[in-house]
Design a protein around this motif. Structure first.
Motif, PDB file in Angstrom:
ATOM      1  N   VAL A 231      73.674 -26.741  53.088  1.00  0.00           N
ATOM      2  CA  VAL A 231      73.709 -25.291  52.868  1.00  0.00           C
ATOM      3  C   VAL A 231      73.397 -24.538  54.148  1.00  0.00           C
TER       4      VAL A 231
ATOM      5  N   VAL B 247      71.632 -31.398  50.384  1.00  0.00           N
ATOM      6  CA  VAL B 247      72.480 -30.265  50.033  1.00  0.00           C
ATOM      7  C   VAL B 247      72.881 -29.549  51.324  1.00  0.00           C
TER       8      VAL B 247
ATOM      9  N   ALA C 159      81.284 -23.378  41.391  1.00  0.00           N
ATOM     10  CA  ALA C 159      80.197 -22.774  40.622  1.00  0.00           C
ATOM     11  C   ALA C 159      80.700 -21.533  39.895  1.00  0.00           C
TER      12      ALA C 159
ATOM     13  N   GLN D  88      70.951 -19.972  51.824  1.00  0.00           N
ATOM     14  CA  GLN D  88      70.659 -20.702  50.585  1.00  0.00           C
ATOM     15  C   GLN D  88      69.375 -21.522  50.682  1.00  0.00           C
TER      16      GLN D  88
ATOM     17  N   PHE E 178      81.422 -29.149  43.756  1.00  0.00           N
ATOM     18  CA  PHE E 178      81.852 -28.475  42.530  1.00  0.00           C
ATOM     19  C   PHE E 178      82.054 -26.983  42.736  1.00  0.00           C
TER      20      PHE E 178
ATOM     21  N   ARG F 112      81.100 -20.760  45.089  1.00  0.00           N
ATOM     22  CA  ARG F 112      81.538 -19.802  44.069  1.00  0.00           C
ATOM     23  C   ARG F 112      83.021 -19.512  44.248  1.00  0.00           C
TER      24      ARG F 112
ATOM     25  N   MET G  37      71.005 -22.951  40.070  1.00  0.00           N
ATOM     26  CA  MET G  37      71.362 -23.710  41.276  1.00  0.00           C
ATOM     27  C   MET G  37      70.507 -24.974  41.372  1.00  0.00           C
TER      28      MET G  37
ATOM     29  N   ILE H 125      71.720 -29.125  41.293  1.00  0.00           N
ATOM     30  CA  ILE H 125      71.300 -30.142  42.265  1.00  0.00           C
ATOM     31  C   ILE H 125      70.566 -31.284  41.562  1.00  0.00           C
TER      32      ILE H 125
ATOM     33  N   HIS I  15      77.949 -19.398  38.313  1.00  0.00           N
ATOM     34  CA  HIS I  15      77.282 -18.551  39.307  1.00  0.00           C
ATOM     35  C   HIS I  15      78.117 -17.319  39.654  1.00  0.00           C
TER      36      HIS I  15
ATOM     37  N   TYR J  71      69.204 -17.129  38.641  1.00  0.00           N
ATOM     38  CA  TYR J  71      70.241 -17.756  39.481  1.00  0.00           C
ATOM     39  C   TYR J  71      69.693 -18.989  40.213  1.00  0.00           C
TER      40      TYR J  71
ATOM     41  N   SER K 123      77.277 -30.175  46.873  1.00  0.00           N
ATOM     42  CA  SER K 123      77.485 -28.803  47.322  1.00  0.00           C
ATOM     43  C   SER K 123      78.319 -28.022  46.321  1.00  0.00           C
ATOM     44  N   GLY K 124      77.984 -26.762  46.153  1.00  0.00           N
ATOM     45  CA  GLY K 124      78.724 -25.899  45.233  1.00  0.00           C
ATOM     46  C   GLY K 124      79.262 -24.689  45.957  1.00  0.00           C
TER      47      GLY K 124
END
Ligand code: TRP
Length: 330
Positions: A144, A142, A40, A148, A38, A9, A130, A134, A43, A126, A6-7
């Protein structure tokens, strides 16, 4: 073992909705899966972050993640821009993405509408970045939200196209994480839908008790029940939804009962109780956030270890992809 990724921003602070909607699940996942979490920061470029504060924001989110209980020894916690392998795979995956589908992406159309003078190629691709996040760890799941899901579907398409084009079965097709229990949605305090930064109806994990009291006190309510056993309007239902998450069953039953008897004039007490129980949850987290944020040595160590682990995994993928595509090995 399955891999979860998972990311986030680095814009702003975590709120109660992030905590119960995502973080509580992450804490369980790190015990059961191989996890990558992480920040992002590439992003984040779509919203033109201030160079003076970008790095501080990254460290802020990381501090909040650690304070919530993400464990850098169990999960891999890293900063996207520390992993140059992501940039290279992103270039390679861009060849699997068609202009038509990128231009039709909901998030792209929205951002392009909001900011018509800066519809740049990075915004367009973008979803490829993403997908790279992944696929570089060949993640299976993921976690989300709805917003997303289209990006995740595009990720599957890029993965499939790559596999077909090169006659391999290399990339997994990642799916949204479906936990047994539903993702809890924390509503905002303004009677609207969910708690969100852009809605401005949030209680943040770093909010001081006084601030939380004030926000809860100001939450929208109605004039009280209009009789016995009536249905609660959204704004009251929302307060109960949060109460159910932070308080005991006894407390919830007590106020539920007050509502059902049709009694008036207890919203003040309800709000006091709600604020108190939210503060109980957030106080230890807030204290840890402040400790960690000021512990530069510890943060640097976490960032370094995370980057090493993430680069090892990303490097392996990139070497294999280069080989599949016919590039010589470095
Ligand atoms: N696009 C996500 C968001 O705006 C953040 C993100 C970037 C992400 N890369 C990711 C989420 C990979 C999950 C997996 O919220």
């Amino acid at each position: 073992m399955k891999t979860v990724l998972s990311g986030i921003r680095p814009t702003g602070n975590l709120h109660l909705g992030n905590y119960y909607g995502a973080m509580v699940n992450f804490l369980k996942m790190q015990e059961e899966y191989k996890c990558f979490f992480f920040i992002a920061d590439w992003h984040a470029l779509t919203t033109h972050p201030d160079p003076k504060t970008l790095n501080a924001n990254v460290r802020n989110v990381l501090s909040e993640y650690l304070a919530c209980g993400l464990n850098p020894e169990k999960a891999t916690l890293y900063v996207q821009s520390d992993i140059p392998e992501i940039a290279e795979l992103y270039l390679l995956l861009n060849m699997q993405a068609y202009l038509g589908e990128l231009g039709k992406t909901v998030s792209f159309k929205e951002k392009a509408r909001q900011n018509p003078n800066n519809v740049n190629a990075g915004l367009l691709t973008y979803p490829v970045l993403m997908a790279t996040d992944i696929l570089i760890h060949n993640a299976n799941y993921v976690p989300v939200g709805k917003d997303q899901e289209q990006h995740l579907e595009m990720t599957r398409n890029f993965a499939k196209r790559f596999n077909n084009k090169y006659g391999v079965n290399y990339f997994n097709e990642p799916t949204a994480f479906a936990s047994n229990q539903q993702m809890i949605k924390i509503p905002g305090l303004d009677g609207s839908g969910k708690m969100g930064k852009s809605e401005g109806n949030c209680i943040y994990l770093i909010d001081e008790p006084k601030v939380i009291e004030k926000k809860v006190k100001g939450a929208l309510t109605d004039n009280g029940p209009e009789g016995e056993n009536t249905a609660k309007p959204d704004c009251i239902e929302n307060l109960f939804t949060i109460l159910k998450v932070v308080s005991t069953q006894e407390v919830v039953d007590y106020y539920d009962n007050l509502w059902n008897t049709g009694e008036q004039k207890w919203y003040g007490n309800l709000k006091k109780q709600l604020a108190e129980d939210i503060i109980k949850v957030t106080t230890p987290i807030r204290e840890r956030i402040n400790d960690i944020k000021n512990d530069e040595v510890y943060l640097n160590k976490v960032i370094k270890i995370g980057a090493e682990k993430a680069r090892e995994s990303a490097g392996k993928t990139l070497r294999e992809v280069r080989e599949i595509m016919g590039f010589r090995s470095l």
